[in-house]
Design a protein around this motif. Sequence first.
Motif, PDB file in Angstrom:
ATOM      1  N   UNK A  88       0.852  -1.200   0.000  1.00 19.00           N
ATOM      2  CA  UNK A  88       0.000   0.000   0.000  1.00 19.00           C
ATOM      3  C   UNK A  88       0.883   1.244   0.000  1.00 19.00           C
ATOM      4  N   UNK A  89       1.941   1.222   0.817  1.00 11.64           N
ATOM      5  CA  UNK A  89       2.862   2.365   0.855  1.00 11.64           C
ATOM      6  C   UNK A  89       3.465   2.629  -0.521  1.00 11.64           C
ATOM      7  N   UNK A  90       3.720   1.552  -1.265  1.00 12.21           N
ATOM      8  CA  UNK A  90       4.349   1.749  -2.569  1.00 12.21           C
ATOM      9  C   UNK A  90       3.317   1.886  -3.686  1.00 12.21           C
ATOM     10  N   UNK A  91       2.042   1.974  -3.333  1.00 15.44           N
ATOM     11  CA  UNK A  91       0.927   2.232  -4.263  1.00 15.44           C
ATOM     12  C   UNK A  91       0.674   1.099  -5.235  1.00 15.44           C
ATOM     13  N   UNK A  92       1.136  -0.105  -4.906  1.00 15.29           N
ATOM     14  CA  UNK A  92       0.856  -1.220  -5.794  1.00 15.29           C
ATOM     15  C   UNK A  92      -0.608  -1.620  -5.665  1.00 15.29           C
ATOM     16  N   UNK A  93      -1.122  -1.536  -4.440  1.00  9.24           N
ATOM     17  CA  UNK A  93      -2.519  -1.855  -4.239  1.00  9.24           C
ATOM     18  C   UNK A  93      -3.146  -0.759  -3.383  1.00  9.24           C
ATOM     19  N   UNK A  94      -4.452  -0.585  -3.544  1.00  8.09           N
ATOM     20  CA  UNK A  94      -5.159   0.471  -2.812  1.00  8.09           C
ATOM     21  C   UNK A  94      -5.542  -0.001  -1.413  1.00  8.09           C
ATOM     22  N   UNK A 100      -2.781   7.574   3.714  1.00  5.34           N
ATOM     23  CA  UNK A 100      -1.362   7.798   3.971  1.00  5.34           C
ATOM     24  C   UNK A 100      -0.991   9.128   3.328  1.00  5.34           C
ATOM     25  N   UNK A 102       2.236  11.131   2.071  1.00  3.13           N
ATOM     26  CA  UNK A 102       3.664  10.991   1.777  1.00  3.13           C
ATOM     27  C   UNK A 102       4.188  12.353   1.374  1.00  3.13           C
ATOM     28  N   UNK A 105       9.393  11.942  -2.692  1.00  2.00           N
ATOM     29  CA  UNK A 105       9.392  10.995  -3.792  1.00  2.00           C
ATOM     30  C   UNK A 105       9.666   9.593  -3.256  1.00  2.00           C
ATOM     31  N   UNK A 106       8.858   8.635  -3.661  1.00  2.12           N
ATOM     32  CA  UNK A 106       8.945   7.279  -3.125  1.00  2.12           C
ATOM     33  C   UNK A 106       9.489   6.320  -4.174  1.00  2.12           C
ATOM     34  N   UNK A 108      10.232   1.967  -4.421  1.00  2.00           N
ATOM     35  CA  UNK A 108      10.114   0.736  -3.649  1.00  2.00           C
ATOM     36  C   UNK A 108      10.902  -0.376  -4.298  1.00  2.00           C
ATOM     37  N   UNK A 110      10.723  -4.163  -3.941  1.00  2.28           N
ATOM     38  CA  UNK A 110      10.042  -5.289  -3.333  1.00  2.28           C
ATOM     39  C   UNK A 110      10.606  -6.610  -3.813  1.00  2.28           C
TER      40      UNK A 110
END
Lengths: 425, 271
Positions: A88-94, A100, A102, A105-106, A108, A110
């Motif tokens: 979720x933090x890396x916006x792969x899934x809602x 959150x 932020x 710039x993020x 990830x 994984x």
Amino acid sequence: MSTTDPIIEVQHLSKKYSLGKKREMYHTFSGVLVHSARSLSQRLIGRGTSQTREDFWALSDVNFTVQRGEVLGIIGRNGAGKSTLLKILSRITDPTGGQIIMRGRVASLLEVGTGFHPELSGRENIYLSGAVLGMRREEIDQKFQEIVAFAEVEKFLETPIKRYSSGMYMRLAFSVAAHLDPEILLIDEVLAVGDIAFQKKCLGKMENVAQGGRTVIFVSHQLEFLAQLCKRCLLVDKGKIVQDGPSREVISQYVKLVRSTDTMDLRTRKDRQGEGRVRLTQTWVEDMGGNRSNRIISGQDMKIIATYEVQEYYNCTNLAVSFAVLTVHGVVVVDLGTGTITPDFTENVPRRGKIECIIPRVPFNSGEFVYNALLRSARSGNEVEDWVKNAGSFTVEPGDYYRTGHIAGTASLLCIDHTWNILSA
Amino acid sequence: MADLIIKPRKGLAALNFGELYAYRDLLYFLAWRNVKVRYKQTAIGAAWAVIQPFMNMIVFSIFFGALAKIPSDGLPYPIFVYAGLLPWTFFSNVIRMAGNSVVEDEKLITKVYFPRLIIPSSVAGVELLDFCIAFIIYVLMMLYYQIPLTVQLLAIPLLLFFMVIAALGIGLILSALTVTYRDFRYVLPFVIQLWLYVSPVIYPVSIVPEAWRPLLALNPMAGIIDAFRSALLGSPFDFPTLIISAIVSVILFIGGVLYFQRLERTFADII
């Protein structure tokens, strides 16, 4: 925006997964057709039917903040929700609820080698993977030499990476990732790679990253690694944060938690595959005296046990079982299965049963091990009924495997019987 | 940089052009990867881009042109059918490849964030390149059959635009559907085969009764292929058919983007 605001604020975050329910109507072909037609028509318009699905909360009401420059560790057992949180933090899934914020710039990380394509050369993959991880082309151009030098693959730049050794592959993959330049870096269990020398080099690079004022979140099972790099850790269990504090304290709490729960409940696991006519319910490890404990001593006897139940509609006359034991890094150490040295279970398969696999004189030397549990039923062509990866885990402590009165050396994964000779040649 | 707020997304989302622009290098590299990978370990490489429409042209010219004597508006049948095959090959390849594209990049979807639209869009990029390669053959045929150049050729860029958005619109819908229902993998080849027959590739629009043309034009490729041929060969445009097809293309594209963006939120969970 002021620089004193936390760089990450997680507020009341929750995530729900819908589990497919048992397939009652799948006896007949027409049943399948009716069911498919109904669910297709409902799902094409984007609505799942709520009655036919079970919900599983992977995260519920998670709150925490991270300050700029902080290096945070997240620990928890398999299935506790760590990876979901990272996704979720890396916006792969809602998320399903909460939010959150932020403030940077993020990037990830994984997996090692995200975006790598085996047919392409090392050079091409640096560009591809760099772009996938969010780098601009000019940025990759600039860092290209540095990436190549760090990975030590200069000579093989034009070779397709399918011909790389696994060590070279890992080095290249990590090198690209290590040169990302975001304000927030999310890292999942990826350091468990390559040779020890390279791991140390990566750790060094990571420490530089952390000291460079960058905010980093690590998810890892390598407790020593976390203790070394992070001042603060979060302990996640059953989708909630159960502790948030200095790393040493949180890690010792985690170790207690792991020891206190020797039986893994598999009924709530959603990440399973198979027909589901026979389902795994629980699994644990015990010694020959029947004491459940996931701490095993090398050279002593152990049992891996799984319980299962057969669905009411299914007449199960045959069951094949296997437990594949893996290191926490995912290397399959051994795959123990019925059908190799003993036949599958073909008579008197109980509706609810307990399967024992006895391993005399445990040959694992030391370390953390996990196992995958697989049930198959051969009635209609050897179908996978239920397959749960990382179903359970156990820790092996060094012991007197060789019956010498000494503890065997700890620097290896396995002990095996062997003899030595010296002959003149 | 503005704060990024991650929360449950509901309803329809508009295209985030700023973000797509920020990820333009990824679009380029994914398209470039697809090109590189497609012709790795093939003996004749990019010649395959020419062979597919070229062989179709020969087969169609023999069976539909020479044997079935399908009219071709007075033009030599080979160049008539090839002018139709150019956009058709692009279109059918995009919907076929885009349909599978998201599923094939499962590893990317579950491991890293980027605008998911980039994956099916990169397919269109690759096919556009193949289109250009196949176009070279057309130029040679034009010289051979001594087809004069006309101002109508200026319509080509606009027609390319409609061709791309029509194909991408359908490709987006199919790629999102294939994530949940792999069935579409099996349905698609069959649908494409049927689609060829409701598109004026092997026959001219002029043999379709006037009353039926608006219906034919609901197939976006009908108007686009017909106009393409008119532009290339200098025959008059059939504006009503083209306009209906262009409108359908725009609707398909907007609908495709909205549908894709609605479903992409669940890709990582169900792929």
